[in-house]
Design an enzyme around this catalytic site. Structure first.
Site, PDB file in Angstrom:
ATOM      1  N   GLU A   1      41.774  37.251  38.703  1.00 18.61           N
ATOM      2  CA  GLU A   1      41.972  35.978  39.389  1.00 18.61           C
ATOM      3  C   GLU A   1      42.590  36.273  40.759  1.00 18.61           C
ATOM      4  O   GLU A   1      43.719  35.877  41.058  1.00 18.61           O
ATOM      5  CB  GLU A   1      42.835  35.005  38.579  1.00 18.61           C
ATOM      6  CG  GLU A   1      44.169  35.533  38.140  1.00 18.61           C
ATOM      7  CD  GLU A   1      45.063  34.428  37.589  1.00 18.61           C
ATOM      8  OE1 GLU A   1      44.879  33.254  37.949  1.00 18.61           O
ATOM      9  OE2 GLU A   1      45.957  34.753  36.784  1.00 18.61           O
TER      10      GLU A   1
ATOM     11  N   GLU B   1      42.260  36.759  49.772  1.00 20.05           N
ATOM     12  CA  GLU B   1      43.302  37.599  49.170  1.00 20.05           C
ATOM     13  C   GLU B   1      42.739  38.964  48.809  1.00 20.05           C
ATOM     14  O   GLU B   1      43.265  39.676  47.955  1.00 20.05           O
ATOM     15  CB  GLU B   1      43.925  36.897  47.963  1.00 20.05           C
ATOM     16  CG  GLU B   1      44.727  35.654  48.362  1.00 20.05           C
ATOM     17  CD  GLU B   1      45.435  34.978  47.199  1.00 20.05           C
ATOM     18  OE1 GLU B   1      45.475  35.568  46.091  1.00 20.05           O
ATOM     19  OE2 GLU B   1      45.948  33.859  47.390  1.00 20.05           O
TER      20      GLU B   1
END
Length: 464
Positions: A261, A270
């Site tokens: 995730e 990210e």
């Protein structure tokens, strides 16, 4: 009447009230102290949806409702028509005051009580509104979990999103079902955090009554401490805990399923592509990645609220240019999305290409329905976890009640007026060097902004 030798822009007659307002605030350099009061005296019918949305993107301070616009119900009390109720409902996301204009010599206390009742009736309270309360138009820097260890409070916030983890659990369930029942699939959760995805995998093992071998790889030593305690107290030491970077970890066996995730508000911001490309070396060639793919989207944005938040909250050691070359994560409230979002960058996993390249470039064109003030671009993403299991923060496909991600905003240093029907063209890059990844963006039409954040001079994401 204005003296012919003394031109006054405020006195100029405009075809559209919004055009007059836009010129006025432009002359005032978009000062954050400027606000609007909307008078509904002449509103007999519901405004077109796009016009209402555009006004919601403006600094509305109050709405004036004349008493003559109220109807009388069967009890002889004043009520508003469905048309006016809908207008008020649209503005409930903003901190707006309501002013009753007494043009019928009535008892205003009755109207005041009704407006108070209407506010409670129209306000929708759910898990989402509870989560976002206080975050409206609040600027946050995107997380960089690769180079910064997330704090416990951050993990706690994300772990409250049951919708996200239920979706992951469904994806793992469908992936495990692919394997013969006499096999023991090896599942590696990379970037395990404090273990919500590990728990999801264990839940699937129990639901299917299947034996699963589970690894949890996490580089944050503080999160690893939690994993160790949960493994002992909750998971009966069934999980192999690894404190290390997934890009350098050398496991004793290959994985059948890789679960992560690592997604941010823009999907790849990210560094999920870089992380999973590094981790896939310990995934079998026949293995499954969850997520399988993710796509970012952008849309042109009007929000002088966000523009002024950036301008007035500048840190003393930062230039204004730096601030406007930095993307921000925020729950948008006082904004107008000028056109529907369009797909930008897509990443797929596993990526078995001989030469993996995560740099991207794309140019997009949007057409405006109404004249507007372009202040930047708003970004979203969606992801395919596995097969038909998806998650999305795209406004048109948003996963119901999911709260893990707010949109991301890419600002412009100077607002740009765009006429009705005019095209907005923008170019976006995702670039990288040996130690960092960054975005560049450039407005091409109706004016050329020049490249924003060239070479990642103001904002970048470190790889190490």
């Amino acid at each position: 009447m204005t003296h012919p030798s003394r031109y006054s822009p405020v006195a100029e007659t405009e075809h559209d009230t919004w055009d007059w307002w836009n010129k006025f605030r432009t002359y005032c350099n978009y000062d954050k102290r400027l606000g609007l009061v909307l008078d509904l005296s002449d509103i007999k019918h519901l405004l077109p949806e796009n016009e209402l949305k555009r006004w919601i993107g403006e600094p509305i301070r109050a709405i004036v409702i004349p008493t003559s616009h109220f109807l009388t119900n069967q009890h002889g009390k004043p009520v508003l028509s469905k048309v006016h109720q809908e207008i008020i409902k649209k503005f409930m996301s903003l901190d707006v005051q309501y002013v009753i204009k007494n043009d019928t010599d009535s008892d205003l206390s009755l109207y005041n009580r009704y407006i108070s009742f209407l506010g409670k009736k129209l306000y929708v309270y759910d898990t989402v509104t509870d989560f976002v309360d206080g975050f409206e138009d609040f600027l946050q820097n995107p997380l960089q979990p690769l180079t910064e260890h997330l704090e416990t409070t951050i993990y706690e916030i994300f772990e409250k999103d049951n919708i996200k983890y239920t979706s992951y659990e469904n994806a793992v369930y469908k992936a495990i079902e692919v394997f013969p029942k006499d096999e023991t699939p090896v599942v590696m959760v990379v970037g395990a955090g404090r273990g919500p995805l590990v728990q999801a995998v264990i839940n699937v093992s129990l639901a299917l009554d299947r034996k699963i071998k589970v690894y949890a790889v996490e580089k944050n030593p503080f999160a690893v401490n939690t994993l160790v305690h949960r493994n002992k107290d909750e998971w009966d030491n069934a999980v192999t805990i690894v404190n290390g970077d997934m890009r350098t970890y050398k496991p004793p066996e290959l994985a059948d399923i890789l679960v992560s995730e690592l997604l941010g508000s823009f999907g790849d911001n990210e560094l999920s592509p870089e992380c999973l490309d590094g981790a896939q070396r310990f995934l079998k060639k026949s293995g499954i990645s969850i997520p399988q793919s993710y796509t970012s989207y952008i849309a042109p944005l009007q929000s002088t609220k966000i523009y002024n938040e950036i301008r007035t909250n500048r840190q003393v050691d930062k230039t204004l240019q730096f601030c406007y070359e930095t993307p921000y994560v925020t729950h948008l409230a006082n904004f107008y999305e000028i056109a529907s979002p369009q797909a930008l960058f897509t990443f797929k996993h596993p990526n078995w290409s001989e030469h993996i390249n995560n740099q991207r470039y794309k140019k997009l064109k949007f057409q405006t329905e109404l004249s507007c003030l372009l202040t930047g671009f708003v970004g979203y993403f969606d992801t395919v976890l596995y097969k038909d299991v998806t998650l999305s923060i795209h406004p048109e496909t948003h996963t119901p009640n999911m709260v893990s991600w707010f949109p991301i905003v890419f600002p412009l240093e100077n607002p740009v007026y765009v006429e009705e029907g005019q095209n907005i063209e923008v170019a976006f890059w995702r670039s990288e060097s040996s130690d960092k990844v960054w975005y560049e963006w450039c407005l091409i039409n109706p004016v050329n902004s020049g490249i924003i954040n060239p070479n990642g001079r103001s904002f970048f994401m470190r790889k190490h």
